[in-house]
Structures are given as C-alpha cells and as structure tokens.
Design a protein around this motif. Structure first.
Motif, PDB file in Angstrom:
ATOM      1  N   ARG A  13       0.825  -1.216   0.000  1.00  0.00           N
ATOM      2  CA  ARG A  13       0.000   0.000   0.000  1.00  0.00           C
ATOM      3  C   ARG A  13       0.857   1.262   0.000  1.00  0.00           C
ATOM      4  N   TYR A  14       1.984   1.229   0.746  1.00  0.00           N
ATOM      5  CA  TYR A  14       2.801   2.443   0.782  1.00  0.00           C
ATOM      6  C   TYR A  14       3.391   2.765  -0.588  1.00  0.00           C
ATOM      7  N   VAL A  15       3.691   1.722  -1.393  1.00  0.00           N
ATOM      8  CA  VAL A  15       4.204   1.946  -2.740  1.00  0.00           C
ATOM      9  C   VAL A  15       3.114   2.546  -3.615  1.00  0.00           C
ATOM     10  N   GLN A  16       1.884   2.050  -3.471  1.00  0.00           N
ATOM     11  CA  GLN A  16       0.761   2.604  -4.227  1.00  0.00           C
ATOM     12  C   GLN A  16       0.567   4.085  -3.900  1.00  0.00           C
ATOM     13  N   ILE A  17       0.637   4.412  -2.612  1.00  0.00           N
ATOM     14  CA  ILE A  17       0.451   5.807  -2.191  1.00  0.00           C
ATOM     15  C   ILE A  17       1.585   6.676  -2.736  1.00  0.00           C
ATOM     16  N   ALA A  18       2.816   6.176  -2.645  1.00  0.00           N
ATOM     17  CA  ALA A  18       3.962   6.925  -3.175  1.00  0.00           C
ATOM     18  C   ALA A  18       3.802   7.167  -4.669  1.00  0.00           C
ATOM     19  N   ASP A  19       3.366   6.126  -5.398  1.00  0.00           N
ATOM     20  CA  ASP A  19       3.156   6.277  -6.840  1.00  0.00           C
ATOM     21  C   ASP A  19       2.118   7.345  -7.136  1.00  0.00           C
ATOM     22  N   GLU A  20       1.058   7.380  -6.344  1.00  0.00           N
ATOM     23  CA  GLU A  20      -0.009   8.371  -6.546  1.00  0.00           C
ATOM     24  C   GLU A  20       0.520   9.786  -6.328  1.00  0.00           C
ATOM     25  N   ASP A  34       4.962  23.813  -3.850  1.00  0.00           N
ATOM     26  CA  ASP A  34       3.818  23.362  -3.052  1.00  0.00           C
ATOM     27  C   ASP A  34       4.287  22.430  -1.945  1.00  0.00           C
ATOM     28  N   MET A  35       3.570  22.477  -0.838  1.00  0.00           N
ATOM     29  CA  MET A  35       3.818  21.533   0.235  1.00  0.00           C
ATOM     30  C   MET A  35       3.107  20.218  -0.080  1.00  0.00           C
ATOM     31  N   VAL A  36       3.792  19.090   0.110  1.00  0.00           N
ATOM     32  CA  VAL A  36       3.121  17.801   0.064  1.00  0.00           C
ATOM     33  C   VAL A  36       2.219  17.716   1.297  1.00  0.00           C
ATOM     34  N   ALA A  56       5.809   5.542   2.614  1.00  0.00           N
ATOM     35  CA  ALA A  56       5.481   6.107   1.306  1.00  0.00           C
ATOM     36  C   ALA A  56       6.325   7.336   1.015  1.00  0.00           C
ATOM     37  N   MET A  57       6.520   8.173   2.029  1.00  0.00           N
ATOM     38  CA  MET A  57       7.282   9.397   1.815  1.00  0.00           C
ATOM     39  C   MET A  57       8.764   9.116   1.587  1.00  0.00           C
ATOM     40  N   VAL A  58       9.272   8.015   2.139  1.00  0.00           N
ATOM     41  CA  VAL A  58      10.646   7.608   1.822  1.00  0.00           C
ATOM     42  C   VAL A  58      10.764   7.354   0.325  1.00  0.00           C
ATOM     43  N   GLU A  59       9.757   6.685  -0.242  1.00  0.00           N
ATOM     44  CA  GLU A  59       9.758   6.404  -1.676  1.00  0.00           C
ATOM     45  C   GLU A  59       9.622   7.693  -2.494  1.00  0.00           C
TER      46      GLU A  59
END
Length: 259
Positions: A13-20, A34-36, A56-59
């Motif tokens: 899931r974290y990879v999916q979120i990072a990809d998004e 912009d701020m994430v 996710a943020m590491v990715e």
C-alpha cells in the motif's frame, strides 16, 4: 474511509500511495514550491497508519521530486535536471569561445549559472589526487575549490588539484577569474594541449556536511565524479574532484563503435 489509489496498481500500500503522490507531482497537480500534504492529512486521505505514510514518503523522496525541510515538511522541488554532456562539454571550441564547461552547458539548458570560489591556494595533495597526478601524497599542489549554482540553487562542488610545477608560471590560475574559457584555456595558452579527459563516477548517499552544502535532504543521492585532464604529452595536469546533486544532472556519453 480512505481514497482508493487509482489505476489498480499492485504492490504494498505504501508503494501505491507513493506512486499516486509522484504522479500528482509529474502531472502538475502538486506544483514546484507546493507543500506535500502532511502525514496526518495523508493518513486521513488514504485510511492507513502513520507508519505506512512514512514509508510512502521515503519512496517519494527517493524520486528526487521533493525535499524535506526541518519543521516544515516536504516541498515539491523546482530543480529540473541540467544535461551534463560529458562527450561535448570540454570541446576546444567552447574554450576558444570564452566559455568554461559549466557555464557552456548551463547556457545550453537555458539556466542561470553562478560560480562561487571558496578557496584558491597551495595545499598538500590528497592521496588519491596525488596518485592520479603522479606525485607523492602530500606534495604541494594548487587547489581551486568552487561551489556551482543553477538558478540560485547549489548543485555541485568541485576541487581542482594542479601540479605546482605546471601552474607556478601561470598567474591567471591563482586568480578568482582565470579569464575566458576557464583554467583549461589558460593551460592550453601555455602549451599544455589536451588529448583527453577521463572521468570516474560513483553514486552514493550524501554525508550530512555534503547535504548541507548542496541544500539536499539528508542521505539524498549524489554523484561523486573524479576527472583527469590529460595532455598530448601524456601528463595529467589537473585532477578535479566533483560532487553533484544527482537529481540535477543527466549524463550523456558518446561511445565510438569502431577503433
């Protein structure tokens, strides 16, 4: 209820979120500066734990598209890469036109370049530089250390080591501005015609000091490049030890297919 990540992508899931998040940046939904969204906002949006968001943020940071500022969170970078044309950037025509390599390649990319000279003077040659120059470690050489900026952002540090016997009769090499075409033009003016430039590259994480100097996130990737400038007489007249922010450069080499 968390928002589903589009596209039906497989993986953790974290990879999916990072990809998004990366897709939003590349699509311009999140623009430079912009701020994430914060961790708490992302937890609420995706319905996952804080640990998943941190992974996710590491990715996302590994993509090179954001930088993390202490106490402020992650910001989308405005740092498009410079194309580093290693097979073209040291052409004699650039020097004869009065352009040093970095300024020439920055101009080609449409960037505003600046070079800040940090040190010029005698120094004991470090072991690796001394070996490449063919002198004993600790031999006095001329060192020229610079910090390079692109559009106001530091992107590269470089220290040139030049044999003292070569430079002692070339006063321009001791000046902050050695003149049009840079130090290579001055060396050629004094009879040191170049035959080739040999570069060795290694990618690695930045140290804390290096990350601070180049305004990078801790552990961000850098490229460590060492160049030898070799003359037609077979001498190495400069060793340049360079550290570059990896997200700022694309390396392009032309490799002959014939002898």
């Amino acid at each position: 209820m968390g928002t589903a990540v589009g596209g039906g992508r497989s993986g953790p899931r974290y990879v999916q979120i990072a990809d998004e998040i990366v897709r939003q940046i590349r699509a311009g939904v999140l623009k430079p500066g912009d701020m994430v969204p914060s961790e708490s906002e992302l937890v609420e949006r995706y319905g996952v734990s804080g640990g998943t968001i941190r992974k996710a943020m590491v990715e996302v940071r590994a993509s090179g598209l954001v930088e993390t500022r202490h106490g402020k969170g992650s910001i989308v970078k405005d740092r498009p890469p410079v194309r580093h044309r290693s097979s073209d950037r040291f052409r004699r025509s650039h020097r004869q036109g009065g352009k040093a390599a970095y300024l020439a390649e920055s101009a080609q990319s449409g960037a505003t370049a600046k070079v800040s000279v940090l040190y010029i003077g005698p120094m004991e040659a470090p072991e690796d530089a001394a070996r490449r120059l063919g002198v004993p470690a600790g031999t006095q050489v001329l060192a020229r250390r610079r910090l390079y900026f692109r559009n106001g952002t530091p992107v590269e540090t470089a220290t040139s080591y030049l044999p003292w016997d070569v430079v002692k009769e070339i006063p321009e090499l001791f000046a902050e501005n050695p003149g049009g075409g840079g130090i290579y033009a001055r060396l050629e003016d004094h009879g040191h015609e170049f035959a080739e430039f040999v570069e060795t590259l290694q990618a690695r994480p930045a140290s804390k000091v290096e990350a601070s100097e180049l305004a990078l996130s801790p552990g961000a990737p850098v490229v460590h490049l060492i160049r030898e400038a070799r003359t037609t007489a077979g001498l190495v007249v400069e060793v340049c030890d360079t550290l570059m922010a990896a997200d700022q450069f694309v390396f392009e080499y032309r490799i002959p297919a014939v002898d």
